[in-house]
Write a protein that holds these residues in place. Structure first.
Motif, PDB file in Angstrom:
ATOM      1  N   MET A 163      -8.316  21.405  16.984  1.00 51.83           N
ATOM      2  CA  MET A 163      -8.249  19.973  16.600  1.00 51.83           C
ATOM      3  C   MET A 163      -8.774  19.762  15.135  1.00 51.83           C
ATOM      4  O   MET A 163      -7.829  19.003  14.366  1.00 51.83           O
ATOM      5  N   VAL A 164      -9.585  20.588  14.694  1.00 48.13           N
ATOM      6  CA  VAL A 164     -10.271  20.378  13.445  1.00 48.13           C
ATOM      7  C   VAL A 164      -9.244  20.956  12.401  1.00 48.13           C
ATOM      8  O   VAL A 164      -9.165  20.421  11.306  1.00 48.13           O
ATOM      9  N   ALA A 165      -8.539  21.844  12.596  1.00 46.59           N
ATOM     10  CA  ALA A 165      -7.543  22.429  11.683  1.00 46.59           C
ATOM     11  C   ALA A 165      -6.338  21.289  11.486  1.00 46.59           C
ATOM     12  O   ALA A 165      -5.924  21.091  10.360  1.00 46.59           O
ATOM     13  N   ALA A 166      -5.978  20.709  12.556  1.00 52.53           N
ATOM     14  CA  ALA A 166      -5.053  19.545  12.670  1.00 52.53           C
ATOM     15  C   ALA A 166      -5.596  18.434  11.839  1.00 52.53           C
ATOM     16  O   ALA A 166      -4.923  17.753  10.988  1.00 52.53           O
ATOM     17  N   MET A 167      -6.764  17.968  12.291  1.00 53.21           N
ATOM     18  CA  MET A 167      -7.413  16.826  11.619  1.00 53.21           C
ATOM     19  C   MET A 167      -7.459  16.994  10.265  1.00 53.21           C
ATOM     20  O   MET A 167      -7.238  15.977   9.451  1.00 53.21           O
ATOM     21  N   MET A 168      -8.166  18.323   9.730  1.00 50.15           N
ATOM     22  CA  MET A 168      -8.051  18.327   8.126  1.00 50.15           C
ATOM     23  C   MET A 168      -6.815  18.902   7.443  1.00 50.15           C
ATOM     24  O   MET A 168      -6.866  19.221   6.305  1.00 50.15           O
ATOM     25  N   ASP A 169      -5.897  19.018   7.969  1.00 48.47           N
ATOM     26  CA  ASP A 169      -4.549  19.258   7.461  1.00 48.47           C
ATOM     27  C   ASP A 169      -4.739  20.657   6.697  1.00 48.47           C
ATOM     28  O   ASP A 169      -4.109  20.922   5.606  1.00 48.47           O
TER      29      ASP A 169
END
Length: 363
Positions: free
Chosen positions: A159-165
């Motif tokens: 989720m963090v990888a997607a959130m932070m591009d």
């Protein structure tokens, strides 16, 4: 040294940071901090998702002759509260030796279930990165209970990888990657590349790790989803020396598994929705016609006429699961009405979409 990416999320598993007796492996932590510092100096923005708080707290309480019998949830809360302080303090000291500031971000699944809270956390980490601070994330196990927890930090890191591009997600475990069989058997090899839509079900071991909550099945599910969003995922052995710098260096070939990213573009809202399955409040069961329409490559919205059953209680803008006629989940979306209105409209023509294409993520 030239590195392949400018922004990465690094997930460090419990089995990387814990010794066999469950105590914190400070030597391994120090080696990983040295590598993160080297990446930082090389212009790579690193977001660290670190397990290890519960293992750290468990060993600390054993040192203090903790004898009171605890239930599973109480023990996890206690060990996490004690261990998180110990863990972040150790990271703080290790990065300070490199002249780098780190900051702690504790989160829960529930706190990311609304778009507003999601954007607040995104803004927090963006500000940290802009000011040269390394964010260190972990789930706040002191207040998370079983039904509201992430599967493990693999899910959180995705989720963090997607959130932070991020351009890449590196999952560090205690094995070299995804194997094409049982790693303990001779002749078994690491799968070096996994292509989009490749079926891995025949390879994956279902067992969980000794100290963590997740297993290789979870890692593959999360890695496949993140790669589908255009982010490369690397599963590698966090106990190998220089593993981080080696897997990100353009000129070095390291034994690991790389999930090749899809070339499709997904909007920021859809990235949030893609990782919101655990927040779903209800289900929309679609008929054959809607299933066929959703299966086509062109963009479509989910119309009321295509829904044969509505399950659960939800409000407007909640996340709901999309269920195929055979009972499989085929996606998630943000619904445009509450459950009462959805039940009244299901199966009818000429009504606005339940879920607009912009807020619909299909597996």
């Amino acid at each position: 040294m030239a590195y392949r990416f400018k922004r990465v999320v690094v997930k460090v598993g419990s089995n990387v940071l814990a010794r066999p007796d469950g105590s914190l492996d400070v030597t391994r932590m120090s080696a990983l901090a040295d590598q993160v510092a080297e990446l930082h100096r090389g212009g790579v923005e690193v977001i660290l998702v670190s397990s290890g708080a519960v293992a750290s707290g468990r060993s600390e309480m054993q040192l203090h002759n903790h004898r009171k019998k605890l239930g599973q949830v109480s023990a996890r809360q206690l060990f996490s509260a004690v261990g998180q302080a110990k863990l972040i303090n150790r990271y703080y000291e290790l990065f300070r030796d490199h002249g780098i500031v780190c900051g702690q971000v504790l989160t829960t699944k529930e706190s990311l279930s609304t778009r507003r809270h999601y954007l607040n956390q995104q803004h927090c980490m963006t500000v940290m990165l802009e000011n040269g601070v390394i964010p260190i994330l972990n789930e706040n196990d002191t207040i998370s209970v079983t039904e509201l927890m992430f599967t493990d930090n693999d899910e959180l890191s995705g989720m963090v990888a997607a959130m932070m591009d991020a351009e890449a997600l590196i999952i560090l475990s205690n094995i070299d990657g995804i194997y094409n069989g049982n790693p303990s058997e001779s002749g078994t090899e690491v799968i070096r590349e996994i292509l989009p839509q490749q079926d891995l079900s025949c390879y994956i071991q279902t067992g969980k790790s000794q100290f963590g909550r997740g297993g290789m099945l979870t890692k593959c599910r999360i890695a496949t989803k993140v790669a589908d969003e255009g982010i490369e995922v690397i599963v590698a052995n966090g106990k190998r020396d220089s593993i981080l710098t080696d897997v990100l260096c353009e000129s070095r070939d390291v034994v690991c598994t790389r999930f090749i990213p899809s070339d499709r573009t997904i909007s920021p809202v859809k990235k949030w929705i893609a990782h919101s399955e655990g927040f779903a409040k209800g289900e929309l069961h679609v008929n054959e016609g809607a299933y066929e329409a959703l299966s086509r490559p062109e963009a479509v919205s989910l119309l009321p006429i295509g829904v044969r059953e509505v399950k659960g209680e939800f409000e407007k803008d909640d996340i709901v699961k999309i269920i195929a006629p055979d009972g499989r989940q085929i996606g998630v979306g943000r619904i445009a009405c509450d459950s009462n209105r959805a039940r009244q409209a299901a199966g009818k023509k000429g009504i606005r979409p339940f879920i607009h294409y912009d807020y619909l993520y299909l597996d």
